[in-house]
Design a protein around this motif. Structure first.
Motif, PDB file in Angstrom:
ATOM      1  N   HIS A 128     -10.153   0.876  -8.993  1.00  0.00           N
ATOM      2  CA  HIS A 128     -10.409  -0.079 -10.059  1.00  0.00           C
ATOM      3  C   HIS A 128     -11.902  -0.363 -10.198  1.00  0.00           C
ATOM      4  O   HIS A 128     -12.308  -1.110 -11.086  1.00  0.00           O
ATOM      5  CB  HIS A 128      -9.663  -1.388  -9.803  1.00  0.00           C
ATOM      6  CG  HIS A 128      -8.235  -1.353 -10.237  1.00  0.00           C
ATOM      7  ND1 HIS A 128      -7.275  -0.635  -9.583  1.00  0.00           N
ATOM      8  CD2 HIS A 128      -7.608  -1.924 -11.297  1.00  0.00           C
ATOM      9  CE1 HIS A 128      -6.115  -0.784 -10.195  1.00  0.00           C
ATOM     10  NE2 HIS A 128      -6.293  -1.567 -11.241  1.00  0.00           N
ATOM     11  N   PHE A 129     -12.682   0.208  -9.328  1.00  0.00           N
ATOM     12  CA  PHE A 129     -14.118  -0.061  -9.372  1.00  0.00           C
ATOM     13  C   PHE A 129     -14.880   1.264  -9.365  1.00  0.00           C
ATOM     14  O   PHE A 129     -14.510   2.201  -8.653  1.00  0.00           O
ATOM     15  CB  PHE A 129     -14.532  -0.914  -8.174  1.00  0.00           C
ATOM     16  CG  PHE A 129     -13.716  -2.169  -8.029  1.00  0.00           C
ATOM     17  CD1 PHE A 129     -14.013  -3.296  -8.780  1.00  0.00           C
ATOM     18  CD2 PHE A 129     -12.630  -2.206  -7.172  1.00  0.00           C
ATOM     19  CE1 PHE A 129     -13.247  -4.448  -8.661  1.00  0.00           C
ATOM     20  CE2 PHE A 129     -11.862  -3.358  -7.043  1.00  0.00           C
ATOM     21  CZ  PHE A 129     -12.173  -4.471  -7.790  1.00  0.00           C
ATOM     22  N   ALA A 130     -15.920   1.292 -10.145  1.00  0.00           N
ATOM     23  CA  ALA A 130     -16.737   2.501 -10.198  1.00  0.00           C
ATOM     24  C   ALA A 130     -17.521   2.651  -8.903  1.00  0.00           C
ATOM     25  O   ALA A 130     -17.593   1.740  -8.079  1.00  0.00           O
ATOM     26  CB  ALA A 130     -17.695   2.431 -11.391  1.00  0.00           C
ATOM     27  N   GLU A 138     -10.597  -6.866  -2.216  1.00  0.00           N
ATOM     28  CA  GLU A 138     -10.202  -6.265  -3.486  1.00  0.00           C
ATOM     29  C   GLU A 138     -10.562  -4.784  -3.531  1.00  0.00           C
ATOM     30  O   GLU A 138      -9.769  -3.953  -3.977  1.00  0.00           O
ATOM     31  CB  GLU A 138     -10.865  -7.007  -4.639  1.00  0.00           C
ATOM     32  CG  GLU A 138     -10.488  -8.477  -4.695  1.00  0.00           C
ATOM     33  CD  GLU A 138     -11.337  -9.231  -5.694  1.00  0.00           C
ATOM     34  OE1 GLU A 138     -12.061  -8.570  -6.462  1.00  0.00           O
ATOM     35  OE2 GLU A 138     -11.282 -10.465  -5.699  1.00  0.00           O
ATOM     36  N   GLU A 145     -19.998   0.099  -7.599  1.00  0.00           N
ATOM     37  CA  GLU A 145     -19.880  -1.119  -8.410  1.00  0.00           C
ATOM     38  C   GLU A 145     -19.665  -2.341  -7.530  1.00  0.00           C
ATOM     39  O   GLU A 145     -20.223  -3.418  -7.782  1.00  0.00           O
ATOM     40  CB  GLU A 145     -18.721  -0.984  -9.407  1.00  0.00           C
ATOM     41  CG  GLU A 145     -18.634  -2.153 -10.363  1.00  0.00           C
ATOM     42  CD  GLU A 145     -17.489  -2.033 -11.344  1.00  0.00           C
ATOM     43  OE1 GLU A 145     -16.556  -1.259 -11.065  1.00  0.00           O
ATOM     44  OE2 GLU A 145     -17.531  -2.710 -12.388  1.00  0.00           O
ATOM     45  N   GLN A 171       0.816  -1.218   0.000  1.00  0.00           N
ATOM     46  CA  GLN A 171       0.000   0.000   0.000  1.00  0.00           C
ATOM     47  C   GLN A 171       0.846   1.264   0.000  1.00  0.00           C
ATOM     48  O   GLN A 171       0.378   2.325  -0.416  1.00  0.00           O
ATOM     49  CB  GLN A 171      -0.919  -0.003   1.224  1.00  0.00           C
ATOM     50  CG  GLN A 171      -2.053  -1.004   1.102  1.00  0.00           C
ATOM     51  CD  GLN A 171      -3.012  -0.943   2.285  1.00  0.00           C
ATOM     52  OE1 GLN A 171      -2.641  -0.519   3.370  1.00  0.00           O
ATOM     53  NE2 GLN A 171      -4.240  -1.372   2.064  1.00  0.00           N
ATOM     54  N   VAL A 196      -8.028  -2.920  -1.151  1.00  0.00           N
ATOM     55  CA  VAL A 196      -6.624  -2.873  -1.546  1.00  0.00           C
ATOM     56  C   VAL A 196      -6.458  -2.120  -2.857  1.00  0.00           C
ATOM     57  O   VAL A 196      -5.478  -1.387  -3.035  1.00  0.00           O
ATOM     58  CB  VAL A 196      -6.054  -4.304  -1.661  1.00  0.00           C
ATOM     59  CG1 VAL A 196      -4.622  -4.265  -2.150  1.00  0.00           C
ATOM     60  CG2 VAL A 196      -6.122  -5.010  -0.314  1.00  0.00           C
ATOM     61  N   LEU A 197      -7.386  -2.287  -3.761  1.00  0.00           N
ATOM     62  CA  LEU A 197      -7.267  -1.640  -5.065  1.00  0.00           C
ATOM     63  C   LEU A 197      -8.451  -0.712  -5.325  1.00  0.00           C
ATOM     64  O   LEU A 197      -9.241  -0.936  -6.248  1.00  0.00           O
ATOM     65  CB  LEU A 197      -7.174  -2.699  -6.177  1.00  0.00           C
ATOM     66  CG  LEU A 197      -5.876  -3.482  -6.248  1.00  0.00           C
ATOM     67  CD1 LEU A 197      -5.923  -4.488  -7.384  1.00  0.00           C
ATOM     68  CD2 LEU A 197      -4.693  -2.547  -6.418  1.00  0.00           C
ATOM     69  N   ARG A 253     -16.836  -8.837 -17.265  1.00  0.00           N
ATOM     70  CA  ARG A 253     -15.958  -8.182 -16.280  1.00  0.00           C
ATOM     71  C   ARG A 253     -16.492  -8.343 -14.861  1.00  0.00           C
ATOM     72  O   ARG A 253     -15.769  -8.754 -13.952  1.00  0.00           O
ATOM     73  CB  ARG A 253     -15.829  -6.690 -16.615  1.00  0.00           C
ATOM     74  CG  ARG A 253     -15.122  -5.889 -15.550  1.00  0.00           C
ATOM     75  CD  ARG A 253     -15.199  -4.395 -15.859  1.00  0.00           C
ATOM     76  NE  ARG A 253     -15.445  -3.595 -14.678  1.00  0.00           N
ATOM     77  CZ  ARG A 253     -14.482  -3.144 -13.879  1.00  0.00           C
ATOM     78  NH1 ARG A 253     -13.237  -3.434 -14.155  1.00  0.00           N
ATOM     79  NH2 ARG A 253     -14.779  -2.437 -12.826  1.00  0.00           N
TER      80      ARG A 253
END
Lengths: 239, 239
Positions: B201-203, B194, B206, A141, B197-198, A178
DNA sequence: CCGGGAATTACACGATCGGATAATTGCCTA
DNA sequence: TAGGCAATTATCCGATCGTGTAATTCCCGG
């Protein structure tokens, strides 16, 4: 705290290794590749067992069978070694899925099932693996380089999963693949987490069965609830 | 004689805090409860941001606005403080789901959807929360007391989820509820992981949509794909 | 078989860690 | 309002951390 590592001064070597007069420890030369691999393996083992705090230079060197100076010799610093160990970890994890696909038939559903099952049994589903992953989380991170590496590995794995889903002969809407890949990946991650942290709460192959059923439900198909192939997919070079 | 006449203390304070003459820092007495909460909160913040290695006694004390000695005064040792902080963390996490159910109607599907959505948005879905959880993983795996605490919290949360699933009016087979609860819990855990951590990457929403759709698919129902209730469930006392 | 240099070890140093103990001070009570 | 004591701070200590730097030893090419 561990009395196993040697103190700074040669006050009193524990007496088990070097017995008498203060002779210099003998050693054998090794290739650079071997030494790097040994150190990386030592780091991974220590982080998996005790977190980052357990991966001190002295503990790493002891586990690798060398002296702490070699860490600085082959890697610029301890931090560089930890980075290299993380990259090696991610590469190994993503390759496990690919290996599982090599020894299975050509049916799309069968291949997907094999991919799912591979993610939910050792050596992927393993308390050590979760410990290793957790030990690196903060570094991921905070370190931009490691974060990029993580994103790359994550997306590569998810894309592989999405491709397997796309290979199924189903009518799909736009953008559906997706979200299905994200959902299936989440199922794998969640079961991987729970099954690793709390082993003993699930019966043999129960995690795999739940994974197959859930992925099938999300995709609207029925995945073969085949149980363990029992030793078929063991490959040389694996632990 | 190592030229360090001031071993620990600030040989030269950066000049920002205490200026001139070495006067003792003034302080105010506080209740035991407040002090304990402050220290626990400091530990959680530090572990979430930098892992266990960042939670040193000096850093904890600085964050809590006290001096390191208080840690030993209110908790036997740093380890005891870390344990207390973990227990407080788990209690808080499991309570978040209950709170989400308070401000929603009585329909079974609606309640389940609210429970799912609550697990997939802040403050539960949050990089800090994952960091905190990861920072404690090794301690959970090694400390029997913490492992028992973790098992208890996990099972309590999963049982709550299973109860919500059972409240749906569906024909269920024997032992089906348990596996469905495990699967849905895995979806929540995976998406939580997910998404935390990221992020990026998602709307917007979403992750919640995918979670609702996946849980619905696993249970064979259709969950309301309602989006953010936007500030309705903010409760006093929450951060 | 024997020099030379790279691989490896040995040692030292400053920083910081967690913990112990003594000194001080804020606040309740009588 | 003064005394007392628990709350808080200050200071010290041994251990261990990561990292430089010098010394040594293995091993290969001649």
């Amino acid at each position: 705290m561990t009395s196993s590592d040697r103190p700074d001064k040669k006050a009193v070597p524990p007496g088990d290794m070097r017995q008498s007069g203060s002779e210099r420890r003998p050693y054998i030369r090794d290739t650079e590749e071997n030494r790097r691999e040994s150190l990386v393996a030592a780091v991974q083992a220590l982080v998996a067992e005790g977190g980052r705090q357990a991966a001190t230079v002295r503990a790493i060197a002891a586990r690798a069978g060398v002296t702490p100076g070699l860490i600085r010799h082959y890697f610029g610093s301890k931090e560089d070694l930890l980075r290299a160990a993380y990259v090696a970890l991610m590469d190994g994890m993503t390759n496990k899925g690919e290996e599982a696909l090599d020894s299975v038939g050509a049916g799309p559903a069968e291949r997907l099932a094999a991919f799912v099952a591979a993610a939910l049994r050792p050596p992927v589903l393993d308390p050590k693996a979760v410990g290793l992953w957790a030990g690196y989380l903060h570094q991921v991170q905070s370190d931009p380089g490691l974060l990029a590496q993580h994103e790359s590995s994550y997306l590569h794995y998810r894309d592989r999963l999405q491709q397997l889903i796309a290979d199924l002969d189903r009518p799909v809407a736009d953008g559906q693949l997706r979200q299905e890949a994200i959902a299936c990946n989440a199922v794998l991650d969640g079961l991987w987490l729970e099954g690793s942290v709390l082993p003993g709460h699930f019966a043999e192959n129960e995690v795999i069965q739940i994974g197959l059923r859930s992925v099938g439900a999300i995709l609207g198909i029925t995945l073969a609830a085949f149980t363990a192939p029992a030793g078929r997919q063991h490959r040389p070079g694996e632990k």
